[in-house]
Design a protein around this motif. Structure first.
Motif, mmCIF file in Angstrom:
data_model
loop_
_atom_site.group_PDB
_atom_site.id
_atom_site.type_symbol
_atom_site.label_atom_id
_atom_site.label_comp_id
_atom_site.label_asym_id
_atom_site.label_seq_id
_atom_site.Cartn_x
_atom_site.Cartn_y
_atom_site.Cartn_z
ATOM 1 N N THR A 38 0.928 -0.899 0.512
ATOM 2 C CA THR A 38 -0.459 0.156 0.506
ATOM 3 C C THR A 38 0.995 1.140 -0.260
ATOM 4 N N LEU A 39 2.315 1.488 1.174
ATOM 5 C CA LEU A 39 2.816 2.976 0.791
ATOM 6 C C LEU A 39 3.666 2.975 0.032
ATOM 7 N N VAL A 40 3.821 1.382 -1.089
ATOM 8 C CA VAL A 40 4.284 1.803 -2.789
ATOM 9 C C VAL A 40 3.665 2.540 -3.656
ATOM 10 N N ASP A 41 2.808 1.415 -3.668
ATOM 11 C CA ASP A 41 1.065 2.685 -4.386
ATOM 12 C C ASP A 41 0.804 3.976 -4.145
ATOM 13 N N LYS A 42 0.649 4.314 -3.022
ATOM 14 C CA LYS A 42 0.705 6.027 -2.896
ATOM 15 C C LYS A 42 1.622 6.393 -3.015
ATOM 16 N N GLY A 43 3.414 6.037 -2.109
ATOM 17 C CA GLY A 43 4.310 6.705 -3.184
ATOM 18 C C GLY A 43 4.404 6.935 -4.495
ATOM 19 N N LEU A 44 3.767 5.742 -4.808
ATOM 20 C CA LEU A 44 4.697 6.682 -6.559
ATOM 21 C C LEU A 44 3.625 7.102 -6.537
ATOM 22 N N ALA A 45 1.885 6.667 -6.636
ATOM 23 C CA ALA A 45 1.449 8.060 -6.810
ATOM 24 C C ALA A 45 1.665 9.729 -6.907
ATOM 25 N N LYS A 46 2.468 9.531 -5.559
ATOM 26 C CA LYS A 46 2.422 10.775 -5.256
ATOM 27 C C LYS A 46 3.768 11.414 -5.374
ATOM 28 N N VAL A 47 4.713 11.171 -6.728
ATOM 29 C CA VAL A 47 5.733 11.301 -7.442
ATOM 30 C C VAL A 47 4.878 11.487 -9.043
ATOM 31 N N ARG A 48 3.997 10.904 -9.225
ATOM 32 C CA ARG A 48 3.362 10.809 -10.584
ATOM 33 C C ARG A 48 3.482 10.274 -11.567
ATOM 34 N N PHE A 49 4.028 9.108 -10.407
ATOM 35 C CA PHE A 49 4.194 7.381 -11.705
ATOM 36 C C PHE A 49 2.958 7.656 -12.198
ATOM 37 N N ASN A 50 1.788 7.462 -12.371
ATOM 38 C CA ASN A 50 0.946 7.203 -13.048
ATOM 39 C C ASN A 50 0.525 8.489 -14.198
ATOM 40 N N HIS A 51 1.233 9.503 -13.769
ATOM 41 C CA HIS A 51 1.186 10.518 -15.280
ATOM 42 C C HIS A 51 2.472 9.781 -16.029
ATOM 43 N N LEU A 52 3.480 10.291 -15.571
ATOM 44 C CA LEU A 52 4.610 9.078 -16.795
ATOM 45 C C LEU A 52 3.882 7.755 -16.977
ATOM 46 N N ALA A 53 3.713 6.950 -16.664
ATOM 47 C CA ALA A 53 2.875 5.502 -17.147
ATOM 48 C C ALA A 53 1.890 6.142 -18.305
ATOM 49 N N GLN A 54 1.153 7.323 -18.240
ATOM 50 C CA GLN A 54 -0.307 7.771 -19.123
ATOM 51 C C GLN A 54 0.841 8.019 -20.343
ATOM 52 N N ARG A 55 2.072 9.346 -20.097
ATOM 53 C CA ARG A 55 2.571 9.716 -21.089
ATOM 54 C C ARG A 55 3.190 8.273 -22.003
ATOM 55 N N THR A 56 3.803 7.401 -21.163
ATOM 56 C CA THR A 56 4.292 6.540 -22.262
ATOM 57 C C THR A 56 4.070 5.808 -22.655
ATOM 58 N N GLY A 57 2.434 5.067 -22.130
ATOM 59 C CA GLY A 57 1.808 4.612 -23.090
ATOM 60 C C GLY A 57 1.342 3.216 -22.671
ATOM 61 N N MET A 58 2.380 3.250 -21.452
ATOM 62 C CA MET A 58 2.125 1.924 -19.769
ATOM 63 C C MET A 58 0.968 1.826 -19.561
ATOM 64 N N ASP A 59 0.426 2.545 -19.491
ATOM 65 C CA ASP A 59 -1.357 2.754 -18.969
ATOM 66 C C ASP A 59 -2.007 1.497 -19.227
ATOM 67 N N ARG A 60 -1.859 1.257 -20.739
ATOM 68 C CA ARG A 60 -3.550 0.484 -21.454
ATOM 69 C C ARG A 60 -2.077 -1.099 -21.215
ATOM 70 N N TRP A 61 -1.664 -1.183 -21.080
ATOM 71 C CA TRP A 61 -0.891 -2.401 -20.185
ATOM 72 C C TRP A 61 -1.146 -2.908 -18.810
ATOM 73 N N THR A 62 -1.763 -2.437 -18.139
ATOM 74 C CA THR A 62 -2.055 -2.005 -16.640
ATOM 75 C C THR A 62 -2.698 -2.942 -16.466
ATOM 76 N N GLY A 63 -4.376 -2.990 -17.245
ATOM 77 C CA GLY A 63 -5.566 -3.984 -17.336
ATOM 78 C C GLY A 63 -6.508 -2.821 -16.374
ATOM 79 N N ARG A 64 -7.292 -3.380 -15.263
ATOM 80 C CA ARG A 64 -8.185 -2.115 -14.218
ATOM 81 C C ARG A 64 -7.587 -1.721 -12.993
ATOM 82 N N TYR A 65 -6.285 -2.798 -12.674
ATOM 83 C CA TYR A 65 -5.155 -1.285 -12.316
ATOM 84 C C TYR A 65 -4.948 -0.288 -12.330
ATOM 85 N N THR A 66 -4.438 0.764 -11.758
ATOM 86 C CA THR A 66 -3.256 2.113 -12.084
ATOM 87 C C THR A 66 -2.315 1.114 -12.084
ATOM 88 N N PRO A 67 -1.246 2.141 -12.652
ATOM 89 C CA PRO A 67 0.337 1.444 -12.872
ATOM 90 C C PRO A 67 0.948 1.572 -11.435
#
Length: 286
Positions: A38-67
């Protein structure tokens, strides 16, 4: 007390203690793994890891999970594996412990394979953007960029599978077969019965490229003419400014008669740009 019964009870008590220790390790390890995931999930979300994955297109491969959620889930299950390894090691050497040891030893290869996939996808997207933007004036620009993108992702996937040791007996022969097929088609087709069709195809392709180059050159010239027109109009507006009135003097133009000359030049440049745009004709498709 019967010695045999005493030995049996002692063995049962020993096994019971091992079971309790195994259960305690499993519970404590599960709690720790859940918290860290849970801490890893929240920490990556705070450092905008999801935004980086969206820009690189990796969010298309994560299914129903956020990156970030997917990474947290991977960390959670990895810690669970270590927990199972520690828990079953209480019973000494056993097949379950050996299996878990093999899986844990394979995890670094899996991580490297995931990194290869991420890097390959990022490079493929960057190459697609560069090629499609560089060839944006040509009708086949996006097609060439897409082909390069797919090729880089395919090579990255094969490299990742080889790194992870998954289906190496399948991926390597498949890659060799694809390359051999392409080489055979080129050798037999170009050197054999496809000489005539290939020649006509190349002639059409080269003609299309020449027409595209002419059309792009005319477009660039029209753009340059439009910029010159805009510059001339701006100069005309600036040249008709009136000097501030000084004591004892009347306002006068800076350059009398310049306005008419600039407007005439602007009209000529506008006609030139219109003529160049009229000369631009889309080339026939291949």
């Amino acid at each position: 007390m019967n010695p045999t019964l005493q030995v049996t009870l002692g063995a049962l008590a020993y096994i019971g203690l091992k079971i309790l220790a195994c259960a305690a390790i499993l519970v404590i390890g599960w709690i720790i793994a859940k918290v860290i995931g849970t801490l890893v999930d929240k920490g990556l979300a705070k450092v905008r890891f999801n935004h980086l994955a969206q820009r690189t297109g990796m969010d298309r491969w994560t299914g129903r999970y956020t990156p970030s959620g997917l990474v947290g889930m991977v960390v959670y299950y990895a810690l669970l594996l270590f927990t199972f390894q520690l828990a079953f090691s209480v019973f000494g050497p056993n097949p379950i412990s050996n299996l878990i040891d093999d899986v844990i030893a394979w995890l670094p290869r899996l991580i490297v394979a995931c990194v290869i996939i991420v890097v390959a996808v990022a490079i493929a997207n960057a190459v697609f953007n560069v090629i499609s933007n560089a060839l944006s004036h040509f009708s086949y620009g996006r097609t060439v960029g897409r082909i390069a993108q797919v090729a880089i992702i395919a090579l990255g996937a094969i490299a990742a599978l080889n790194q992870a040791g998954i289906a190496t007996t399948i991926t390597t022969p498949v890659l060799v077969a694809i390359l051999a097929t392409i080489s055979g088609i080129l050798i037999v087709g170009v050197g054999g019965g496809l000489i005539g069709p290939m020649r006509s195809r190349w002639e059409r392709a080269l003609g299309r490229i020449e027409e595209e180059s002419t059309r792009v050159s005319a477009h660039l010239k029209a753009r340059a003419a439009e910029q010159e027109t805009a510059a001339a109009l701006t100069k005309a507006r600036g040249d008709t400014m009136v000097q501030p009135k000084y004591p004892g003097e009347t306002p006068q133009d800076v350059k009398p008669g310049t306005k008419v000359t600039a407007e005439e030049a602007a009209d000529r440049l506008t006609k030139k740009a219109t003529a160049l745009r009229n000369d631009m004709k889309p080339g026939p498709e291949l």
